[in-house]
Design a protein around this motif. Structure first.
Motif, PDB file in Angstrom:
ATOM      1  N   TYR A   1      40.660  53.723  49.228  1.00  0.00           N
ATOM      2  CA  TYR A   1      41.688  52.296  48.730  1.00  0.00           C
ATOM      3  C   TYR A   1      41.622  51.191  49.671  1.00  0.00           C
ATOM      4  CZ  TYR A   1      43.406  52.925  43.590  1.00  0.00           C
ATOM      5  OH  TYR A   1      43.724  53.448  42.876  1.00  0.00           O
ATOM      6  N   SER A   2      41.882  52.016  51.233  1.00  0.00           N
ATOM      7  CA  SER A   2      41.644  51.252  52.011  1.00  0.00           C
ATOM      8  C   SER A   2      39.811  51.004  52.849  1.00  0.00           C
ATOM      9  CB  SER A   2      41.845  53.111  53.701  1.00  0.00           C
ATOM     10  OG  SER A   2      42.128  52.500  54.891  1.00  0.00           O
ATOM     11  N   ASN A   3      38.554  51.552  52.550  1.00  0.00           N
ATOM     12  CA  ASN A   3      37.921  51.086  52.551  1.00  0.00           C
ATOM     13  C   ASN A   3      37.129  50.058  51.872  1.00  0.00           C
ATOM     14  OD1 ASN A   3      37.437  52.856  54.726  1.00  0.00           O
ATOM     15  ND2 ASN A   3      37.214  54.039  53.485  1.00  0.00           N
ATOM     16  N   MET A   4      37.583  49.822  50.837  1.00  0.00           N
ATOM     17  CA  MET A   4      37.460  48.987  50.044  1.00  0.00           C
ATOM     18  C   MET A   4      37.757  47.326  50.239  1.00  0.00           C
ATOM     19  SD  MET A   4      36.812  50.851  46.392  1.00  0.00           S
ATOM     20  CE  MET A   4      36.487  49.065  45.538  1.00  0.00           C
ATOM     21  N   ALA A   5      38.863  47.393  51.321  1.00  0.00           N
ATOM     22  CA  ALA A   5      39.994  46.650  51.928  1.00  0.00           C
ATOM     23  C   ALA A   5      39.382  46.133  52.550  1.00  0.00           C
ATOM     24  CB  ALA A   5      41.850  47.337  51.821  1.00  0.00           C
ATOM     25  N   ASN A   6      38.752  46.934  53.665  1.00  0.00           N
ATOM     26  CA  ASN A   6      38.847  46.835  54.830  1.00  0.00           C
ATOM     27  C   ASN A   6      37.054  45.717  54.617  1.00  0.00           C
ATOM     28  OD1 ASN A   6      39.916  47.426  56.686  1.00  0.00           O
ATOM     29  ND2 ASN A   6      38.373  49.875  56.894  1.00  0.00           N
ATOM     30  N   VAL A   7      35.972  46.113  52.923  1.00  0.00           N
ATOM     31  CA  VAL A   7      34.355  44.801  52.760  1.00  0.00           C
ATOM     32  C   VAL A   7      35.278  43.766  51.624  1.00  0.00           C
ATOM     33  CG1 VAL A   7      33.091  44.948  51.210  1.00  0.00           C
ATOM     34  CG2 VAL A   7      33.599  47.205  52.101  1.00  0.00           C
ATOM     35  N   LEU A   8      36.429  43.685  51.502  1.00  0.00           N
ATOM     36  CA  LEU A   8      37.081  42.730  50.736  1.00  0.00           C
ATOM     37  C   LEU A   8      37.295  41.893  51.841  1.00  0.00           C
ATOM     38  CD1 LEU A   8      39.058  44.348  47.598  1.00  0.00           C
ATOM     39  CD2 LEU A   8      36.864  42.425  47.290  1.00  0.00           C
ATOM     40  N   GLN A   9      37.735  42.155  52.804  1.00  0.00           N
ATOM     41  CA  GLN A   9      37.987  40.893  53.830  1.00  0.00           C
ATOM     42  C   GLN A   9      36.873  40.478  54.897  1.00  0.00           C
ATOM     43  OE1 GLN A   9      40.545  43.518  57.162  1.00  0.00           O
ATOM     44  NE2 GLN A   9      40.774  41.683  58.506  1.00  0.00           N
ATOM     45  N   ASN A  10      35.977  41.395  54.909  1.00  0.00           N
ATOM     46  CA  ASN A  10      35.043  41.324  55.292  1.00  0.00           C
ATOM     47  C   ASN A  10      34.210  39.824  54.561  1.00  0.00           C
ATOM     48  OD1 ASN A  10      33.544  43.954  56.356  1.00  0.00           O
ATOM     49  ND2 ASN A  10      34.911  42.307  57.745  1.00  0.00           N
ATOM     50  N   GLN A  11      34.540  40.295  53.663  1.00  0.00           N
ATOM     51  CA  GLN A  11      33.767  39.074  52.183  1.00  0.00           C
ATOM     52  C   GLN A  11      34.951  37.968  52.309  1.00  0.00           C
ATOM     53  OE1 GLN A  11      33.217  41.159  48.091  1.00  0.00           O
ATOM     54  NE2 GLN A  11      30.987  41.741  49.358  1.00  0.00           N
ATOM     55  N   GLY A  12      35.699  37.500  52.993  1.00  0.00           N
ATOM     56  CA  GLY A  12      36.981  36.714  52.683  1.00  0.00           C
ATOM     57  C   GLY A  12      37.816  36.907  51.239  1.00  0.00           C
ATOM     58  N   LYS A  13      37.550  37.929  50.768  1.00  0.00           N
ATOM     59  CA  LYS A  13      39.139  38.066  49.742  1.00  0.00           C
ATOM     60  C   LYS A  13      40.702  38.750  50.124  1.00  0.00           C
ATOM     61  CE  LYS A  13      34.829  38.328  46.855  1.00  0.00           C
ATOM     62  NZ  LYS A  13      34.007  39.226  46.040  1.00  0.00           N
ATOM     63  N   LEU A  14      41.557  38.210  50.585  1.00  0.00           N
ATOM     64  CA  LEU A  14      42.191  38.714  51.373  1.00  0.00           C
ATOM     65  C   LEU A  14      43.069  39.040  50.672  1.00  0.00           C
ATOM     66  CD1 LEU A  14      42.449  35.655  54.686  1.00  0.00           C
ATOM     67  CD2 LEU A  14      41.344  37.998  54.794  1.00  0.00           C
ATOM     68  N   GLU A  15      43.464  37.987  49.805  1.00  0.00           N
ATOM     69  CA  GLU A  15      45.145  38.329  48.945  1.00  0.00           C
ATOM     70  C   GLU A  15      44.114  40.100  48.415  1.00  0.00           C
ATOM     71  OE1 GLU A  15      47.988  37.862  48.424  1.00  0.00           O
ATOM     72  OE2 GLU A  15      47.547  37.156  49.976  1.00  0.00           O
ATOM     73  N   GLU A  16      42.479  40.043  47.460  1.00  0.00           N
ATOM     74  CA  GLU A  16      42.313  41.301  47.556  1.00  0.00           C
ATOM     75  C   GLU A  16      42.593  42.316  48.379  1.00  0.00           C
ATOM     76  OE1 GLU A  16      38.735  41.169  44.637  1.00  0.00           O
ATOM     77  OE2 GLU A  16      39.166  38.882  44.460  1.00  0.00           O
ATOM     78  N   SER A  17      42.215  42.169  49.401  1.00  0.00           N
ATOM     79  CA  SER A  17      42.320  43.851  49.968  1.00  0.00           C
ATOM     80  C   SER A  17      43.986  43.713  50.684  1.00  0.00           C
ATOM     81  CB  SER A  17      41.592  42.724  51.781  1.00  0.00           C
ATOM     82  OG  SER A  17      41.889  43.452  52.716  1.00  0.00           O
ATOM     83  N   LEU A  18      44.459  43.082  50.936  1.00  0.00           N
ATOM     84  CA  LEU A  18      45.934  43.278  50.884  1.00  0.00           C
ATOM     85  C   LEU A  18      46.132  43.803  49.804  1.00  0.00           C
ATOM     86  CD1 LEU A  18      48.058  40.044  52.817  1.00  0.00           C
ATOM     87  CD2 LEU A  18      47.346  42.621  53.372  1.00  0.00           C
ATOM     88  N   GLU A  19      46.080  43.665  49.077  1.00  0.00           N
ATOM     89  CA  GLU A  19      46.420  44.168  47.515  1.00  0.00           C
ATOM     90  C   GLU A  19      46.333  46.266  47.823  1.00  0.00           C
ATOM     91  OE1 GLU A  19      45.615  44.585  42.979  1.00  0.00           O
ATOM     92  OE2 GLU A  19      45.619  42.937  43.847  1.00  0.00           O
ATOM     93  N   LEU A  20      44.439  46.342  47.550  1.00  0.00           N
ATOM     94  CA  LEU A  20      44.633  47.488  48.341  1.00  0.00           C
ATOM     95  C   LEU A  20      44.632  48.238  49.610  1.00  0.00           C
ATOM     96  CD1 LEU A  20      40.668  47.315  46.718  1.00  0.00           C
ATOM     97  CD2 LEU A  20      42.402  48.047  45.507  1.00  0.00           C
TER      98      LEU A  20
END
Length: 473
Positions: free
Chosen positions: A348-367
């Motif tokens: 979950y944490s690693n996927m959140a980092n990728v989502l942050q890089n993609q600019g999907k910040l709310e999805e990143s925080l959820e994970l």
């Protein structure tokens, strides 16, 4: 058989339609207890997939039943654990049997026999009812996760902690005597594991391993020392150790052995830490090829390699490919380990980092929140992975422009990292640097400069003046 009017024996299978040990618990037990046992996979060593219980009102009935089992020629007792004589730490008492049962089979060739392994637990009703009322199994589940491992039983670990601590702090005089005059090798190895994986004191773990270095196989010694150097961010020393281990594995076992795959992955980790990303990816690919051939895609070792390859891809900027590998890892871990396992949290944490890089910040925080919830419940508030989660959540919130909230999360990460790693670790320096950036954006320049200075002092102490990270600061 016991005379029914004079006794009340109850046979019970696990609840639900499936009478087997749950897939999640089976995978956890296999990984915890048998991940290093050869030949693999670790699941092959489980002997309690099929299990049942027999509940007795009287001790005499239980003993009579045991006698019947011993007399049955189709049953062989593989393992017997009398916990009436030696109860669990909670005080619970039962008798646990691992049985091999030979059964006749009907087939087109005229029949034959097959053998099954199962577990049978013999309970006394009064003890079981008291256990249910007190809920001691909940405490067992907590400590089982924390003290998992074939050798590191809860009693052994508690005895180790009792020996090495005095009034809440480490008894350094006792430890020095222990290192100068090592006790049993297995006890010393367990003590090193305690410091490495639970106390997070890597230097003491190295000292203990060095005290018994002659008792290790060379590959195990080099691998363990390499990991300890790597965890302390001493990458040059880690590389030397891992290269020695890989060289021996290639010479002794060849390029396609599962132990060689682990050596490739260790090399990949240190190459990644050095920023040599393509070399790290090549090492991971070699490991993955071996693991897929030996274990298939659903094995814990295979998913770890998928996970680590995704980390490299993310740093290379190949975010879509990284997310695909993380999703593959998550699917397997949810299926085999369940939603509350620490390795699921890692994904979950690693996927959140990728989502942050993609600019999907709310999805990143959820994970990140999912990862934090699991880590707080399984690892506690003072674990370095809990600190990592606070740190990465702070980074996402900083990207959202919420500087005060980000600073509060960085502060939580700093408190844990100081406690776990101490004031001179690279992660501590990273935290000071990041907090200084936030303070600078807030216009608090003096406070920012003070933290920059702390980060610089750490790096100057650990590295040469011309090192890359010194230049960055």
């Amino acid at each position: 058989k016991p005379d029914p009017p004079e006794c009340n024996i109850q046979f019970r299978l696990p609840p639900g339609e499936n009478k087997l040990k749950g897939k999640q618990r089976a995978s956890e037990k296999a990984i915890d207890n048998y991940s290093k046992k050869e030949p693999g996979p670790p699941e092959a060593w489980l002997d309690d997939i099929v299990r049942g219980s027999v509940i007795f009102d009287k001790t005499e009935e239980l003993l009579q039943f045991l006698q019947l089992v011993c007399q049955d020629e189709s049953i062989e007792i593989i393992k017997s654990k009398n916990r009436f004589r030696n109860p669990a730490l909670s005080g619970y008492r039962d008798w646990n049997l691992q049985l091999q049962i030979t059964a006749d089979t009907d087939d087109e060739n005229g029949g034959g026999t097959t053998k099954h392994i199962c577990e049978l637990q013999l309970h006394h009703r009064v003890i079981e009812e008291a256990d249910m009322k007190l809920g001691s199994h909940k405490f067992y589940e907590f400590f089982r996760k924390f003290y998992a491992g074939a050798k590191g039983t809860l009693q052994d670990r508690l005895n180790d902690l009792r020996m090495i601590s005095t009034g809440g702090s480490l008894n350094m005089r006792f430890l020095k005597g222990l290192i100068d005059n090592p006790v049993e090798t297995d006890d010393m190895k367990r003590l090193a594991d305690l410091f490495e994986n639970h106390v997070n004191d890597y230097q003491l773990a190295m000292v203990i391993i060095n005290a018994i270095r002659d008792q290790f196989e060379p590959t195990e010694l080099y691998s363990r020392m390499g990991t300890l150097f790597w965890r302390q961010a001493k990458l040059k020393e880690a590389t030397i150790m891992y290269e020695e281990a890989l060289s021996i594995q290639l010479e002794v076992n060849g390029p396609d052995h599962i132990a060689t795959a682990q050596a490739y992955n260790n090399m990949a980790n240190v190459l990644y830490s050095q920023g040599k990303l393509e070399m790290a990816m090549n090492m991971h690919r070699r490991a993955l090829y071996i693991q897929l051939k030996a274990y298939g895609p659903d094995n814990a070792s295979t998913t770890t390699t998928y996970n680590n390859m995704a980390i490299v891809l993310r740093i290379q900027g190949k975010l879509t490919e990284a997310l695909e590998l993380y999703q593959k890892t998550l699917d397997v871990r949810l299926r085999t380990l369940g939603p509350n396992h620490t390795r699921t949290a890692n994904t979950y944490s690693n996927m959140a980092n990728v989502l942050q890089n993609q600019g999907k910040l709310e999805e990143s925080l959820e994970l990140h929140r999912k990862a934090l919830d699991i880590r707080l419940r399984t690892l506690g508030t003072d674990h370095h992975l809990t600190a990592n989660t606070y740190f990465t959540m702070g980074s996402v919130i900083q990207d959202q422009g919420k500087l005060e909230e980000a600073l509060a999360l960085y502060q939580k990460a700093l408190i844990i990292r100081l406690k776990v790693f101490g004031p001179d670790h690279a992660d501590t320096a990273e935290t000071y640097d990041t907090m200084a950036i936030v303070l600078r954006k807030q216009g608090k320049l003096e406070e920012a400069m003070a933290l920059y200075q702390k980060a610089l002092e750490i790096r100057l102490k650990a590295q040469r003046m011309d090192h890359k990270s010194t230049a960055i600061t």
